[in-house]
Design a protein around this motif. Structure first.
Motif, PDB file in Angstrom:
ATOM      1  N   LYS A  83      29.340  10.358  -9.855  1.00 22.21           N
ATOM      2  CA  LYS A  83      27.878  10.484  -9.864  1.00 22.21           C
ATOM      3  C   LYS A  83      27.414  11.374 -11.006  1.00 22.21           C
ATOM      4  O   LYS A  83      26.485  11.035 -11.744  1.00 22.21           O
ATOM      5  CB  LYS A  83      27.402  11.049  -8.523  1.00 22.21           C
ATOM      6  CG  LYS A  83      25.887  11.132  -8.398  1.00 22.21           C
ATOM      7  CD  LYS A  83      25.471  11.621  -7.016  1.00 22.21           C
ATOM      8  CE  LYS A  83      23.958  11.669  -6.893  1.00 22.21           C
ATOM      9  NZ  LYS A  83      23.538  12.140  -5.552  1.00 22.21           N
ATOM     10  N   LYS A  84      28.068  12.527 -11.165  1.00 20.80           N
ATOM     11  CA  LYS A  84      27.692  13.449 -12.236  1.00 20.80           C
ATOM     12  C   LYS A  84      27.902  12.816 -13.605  1.00 20.80           C
ATOM     13  O   LYS A  84      27.066  12.946 -14.506  1.00 20.80           O
ATOM     14  CB  LYS A  84      28.503  14.738 -12.125  1.00 20.80           C
ATOM     15  CG  LYS A  84      28.163  15.597 -10.920  1.00 20.80           C
ATOM     16  CD  LYS A  84      29.055  16.836 -10.875  1.00 20.80           C
ATOM     17  CE  LYS A  84      28.742  17.704  -9.659  1.00 20.80           C
ATOM     18  NZ  LYS A  84      29.638  18.890  -9.582  1.00 20.80           N
ATOM     19  N   SER A 113      27.939   9.669 -14.416  1.00 22.75           N
ATOM     20  CA  SER A 113      26.957   8.606 -14.650  1.00 22.75           C
ATOM     21  C   SER A 113      25.620   9.192 -15.097  1.00 22.75           C
ATOM     22  O   SER A 113      24.963   8.668 -16.012  1.00 22.75           O
ATOM     23  CB  SER A 113      26.780   7.782 -13.370  1.00 22.75           C
ATOM     24  OG  SER A 113      25.814   6.775 -13.553  1.00 22.75           O
ATOM     25  N   ILE A 114      25.202  10.284 -14.462  1.00 29.46           N
ATOM     26  CA  ILE A 114      23.941  10.933 -14.831  1.00 29.46           C
ATOM     27  C   ILE A 114      24.028  11.505 -16.241  1.00 29.46           C
ATOM     28  O   ILE A 114      23.086  11.378 -17.040  1.00 29.46           O
ATOM     29  CB  ILE A 114      23.593  12.043 -13.823  1.00 29.46           C
ATOM     30  CG1 ILE A 114      23.325  11.430 -12.441  1.00 29.46           C
ATOM     31  CG2 ILE A 114      22.382  12.838 -14.288  1.00 29.46           C
ATOM     32  CD1 ILE A 114      23.148  12.453 -11.340  1.00 29.46           C
ATOM     33  N   ASN A 168      23.656   8.739 -18.708  1.00 30.35           N
ATOM     34  CA  ASN A 168      22.264   8.293 -18.790  1.00 30.35           C
ATOM     35  C   ASN A 168      21.412   9.283 -19.579  1.00 30.35           C
ATOM     36  O   ASN A 168      20.547   8.884 -20.362  1.00 30.35           O
ATOM     37  CB  ASN A 168      21.688   8.112 -17.385  1.00 30.35           C
ATOM     38  CG  ASN A 168      22.263   6.898 -16.669  1.00 30.35           C
ATOM     39  OD1 ASN A 168      22.738   5.966 -17.310  1.00 30.35           O
ATOM     40  ND2 ASN A 168      22.241   6.920 -15.350  1.00 30.35           N
ATOM     41  N   TYR A 169      21.671  10.575 -19.381  1.00 36.06           N
ATOM     42  CA  TYR A 169      20.922  11.591 -20.111  1.00 36.06           C
ATOM     43  C   TYR A 169      21.152  11.467 -21.619  1.00 36.06           C
ATOM     44  O   TYR A 169      20.216  11.622 -22.411  1.00 36.06           O
ATOM     45  CB  TYR A 169      21.319  12.990 -19.631  1.00 36.06           C
ATOM     46  CG  TYR A 169      20.413  13.553 -18.550  1.00 36.06           C
ATOM     47  CD1 TYR A 169      20.179  12.837 -17.379  1.00 36.06           C
ATOM     48  CD2 TYR A 169      19.802  14.798 -18.687  1.00 36.06           C
ATOM     49  CE1 TYR A 169      19.356  13.342 -16.385  1.00 36.06           C
ATOM     50  CE2 TYR A 169      18.971  15.309 -17.696  1.00 36.06           C
ATOM     51  CZ  TYR A 169      18.750  14.578 -16.549  1.00 36.06           C
ATOM     52  OH  TYR A 169      17.929  15.074 -15.565  1.00 36.06           O
ATOM     53  N   ILE A 184      23.693  19.546 -14.365  1.00 28.65           N
ATOM     54  CA  ILE A 184      24.288  18.375 -13.702  1.00 28.65           C
ATOM     55  C   ILE A 184      25.684  18.716 -13.181  1.00 28.65           C
ATOM     56  O   ILE A 184      26.029  18.426 -12.029  1.00 28.65           O
ATOM     57  CB  ILE A 184      24.357  17.177 -14.670  1.00 28.65           C
ATOM     58  CG1 ILE A 184      22.956  16.717 -15.070  1.00 28.65           C
ATOM     59  CG2 ILE A 184      25.124  16.010 -14.027  1.00 28.65           C
ATOM     60  CD1 ILE A 184      22.939  15.758 -16.237  1.00 28.65           C
ATOM     61  N   LEU A 214      21.215  18.035  -8.964  1.00 23.19           N
ATOM     62  CA  LEU A 214      21.365  17.032  -7.912  1.00 23.19           C
ATOM     63  C   LEU A 214      20.771  17.485  -6.588  1.00 23.19           C
ATOM     64  O   LEU A 214      20.690  16.706  -5.643  1.00 23.19           O
ATOM     65  CB  LEU A 214      22.861  16.715  -7.698  1.00 23.19           C
ATOM     66  CG  LEU A 214      23.658  16.321  -8.952  1.00 23.19           C
ATOM     67  CD1 LEU A 214      25.094  16.032  -8.571  1.00 23.19           C
ATOM     68  CD2 LEU A 214      23.035  15.120  -9.638  1.00 23.19           C
TER      69      LEU A 214
END
Length: 341
Positions: A252-253, A255-256, A259-260, A274, A280
């Protein structure tokens, strides 16, 4: 075509001589003695070297019998870079030797050099024994050879033959001609899914410090896949943050973070928020409240059921907040009377 410009293709047997014969030859044909001080390890050698009992056994063997199988090197400036035989060279130094039998190879491309490093290491250990970064190197190197079958495919076939003939080693590989057909065959050979072949190809693109963190479990393998798409600069930043306080990065981290970067919002501050989990956290999320056991025991007996206790507490809270509201209403009425009077 000018034949003089055609690169001469040598068999892998010519590189290794009779290294893998069941009984060691008295004469190491094609090998010369090089001083150990002239040797340097392969740059960014991707495999972990022997240590502990296994390394000590090799030292004792060399003390008793010498180095039977020549190492393989190529000229690197004033030194010779080891392609095959890092463990033998290290053990020879520990055994007190000053020289080691060596086969010197010239004219190798970088692809051919890493192919020798990778395949000879794979002869000595099972793919399942390798850490993630080592598996990534094996798969990526073989994958590159698959894409360019005209480059030294004879070496690949000879490696396969020699690994099967190697004394005391059991090859788990399929015939090299088969494995060059597709990624699916590559996946079958190493016992992984085609999807994992793709993942390992991405792990191979990580900067070495991040590969190390994947091996250590501080970055999940599939998280490493997302991080492999980051720029080299941002990969270095992520490694610094993770290593700073031994944080971990899950899918999850990662992926974020990816995206950032794609949105142009990734910097030290956002990346750290993050990775630490701060970004989160839901500010509207209700905090979990625990009632201390001593409070429960003060008002309830051990024989009372949990559901009964919960209902009593709920009723007590209703009465409490009802009285609170009544008190507020009373104060407002008194203030109104004072203003009106």
């Amino acid at each position: 075509m000018d034949k003089s410009k055609t690169k001469k293709t040598e068999s892998f047997a010519s590189i290794f001589g009779d290294d893998y014969s069941a009984s060691p030859p008295d004469k190491k044909e094609g090998a010369i003695e090089l001083k150990l001080e002239q040797l340097v390890p392969f740059q960014n050698h991707p495999f972990k070297l022997y240590e502990g009992e296994r390394f000590n056994e090799m030292i004792e063997s060399i003390k008793n019998y010498g180095v039977i199988v020549p190492i393989v090197v190529r000229k690197k400036g004033l030194k010779y870079e080891i392609l095959s035989g890092h463990n033998r060279a290290n053990a020879a130094k520990e055994a007190g030797l000053e020289t080691i039998p060596t086969v010197i190879k010239e004219g190798l491309t970088e692809e051919e050099a890493i192919l020798i490093v990778t395949e000879t290491n794979l002869m000595q250990r099972s793919f399942t024994d390798l850490v993630h970064s080592e598996r990534a190197t094996v798969i990526a190197t073989r994958h590159n050879a698959m894409k360019n079958q005209g480059v030294r495919t004879d070496l690949l076939n000879e490696i396969e033959r020699l690994s099967k003939a190697s004394s005391g080693l059991i090859s788990t590989s399929r015939p090299m001609g088969e494995k060059l057909k597709s990624d699916e065959n590559l996946a079958k050979e190493f016992g992984v899914s085609p999807r994992n072949v793709s993942r390992y190809l991405r792990i191979y693109k990580l900067k070495d410090p991040l590969k190390q963190l994947v091996d250590e479990g501080k970055i999940a393998m599939r998280a490493g896949v997302d991080l492999s798409y980051l720029s080299a600069e941002n990969q270095e930043m992520i490694e610094a943050i993770v290593s700073e306080d031994t944080f971990k990065v899950d899918m999850k981290k990662a992926s974020i973070i990816r995206n950032y970067e794609e949105e142009g919002k990734l910097n030290w501050k956002t990346a750290k928020s993050i990775i630490t989990g701060e970004a989160l956290r839901d500010p509207n999320k209700q905090k979990l409240v625990k009632i201390q056991p001593k409070i429960i025991s003060k008002y309830f007996s051990p024989s009372q059921e949990i559901k009964t206790i919960e209902k009593i507490i709920e009723k007590a809270l209703e009465m409490y907040f009802q009285k609170q509201q009544e008190s507020i209403n009373l104060c407002e009425e008194e203030e109104g009377d004072e203003i009106g009077g």
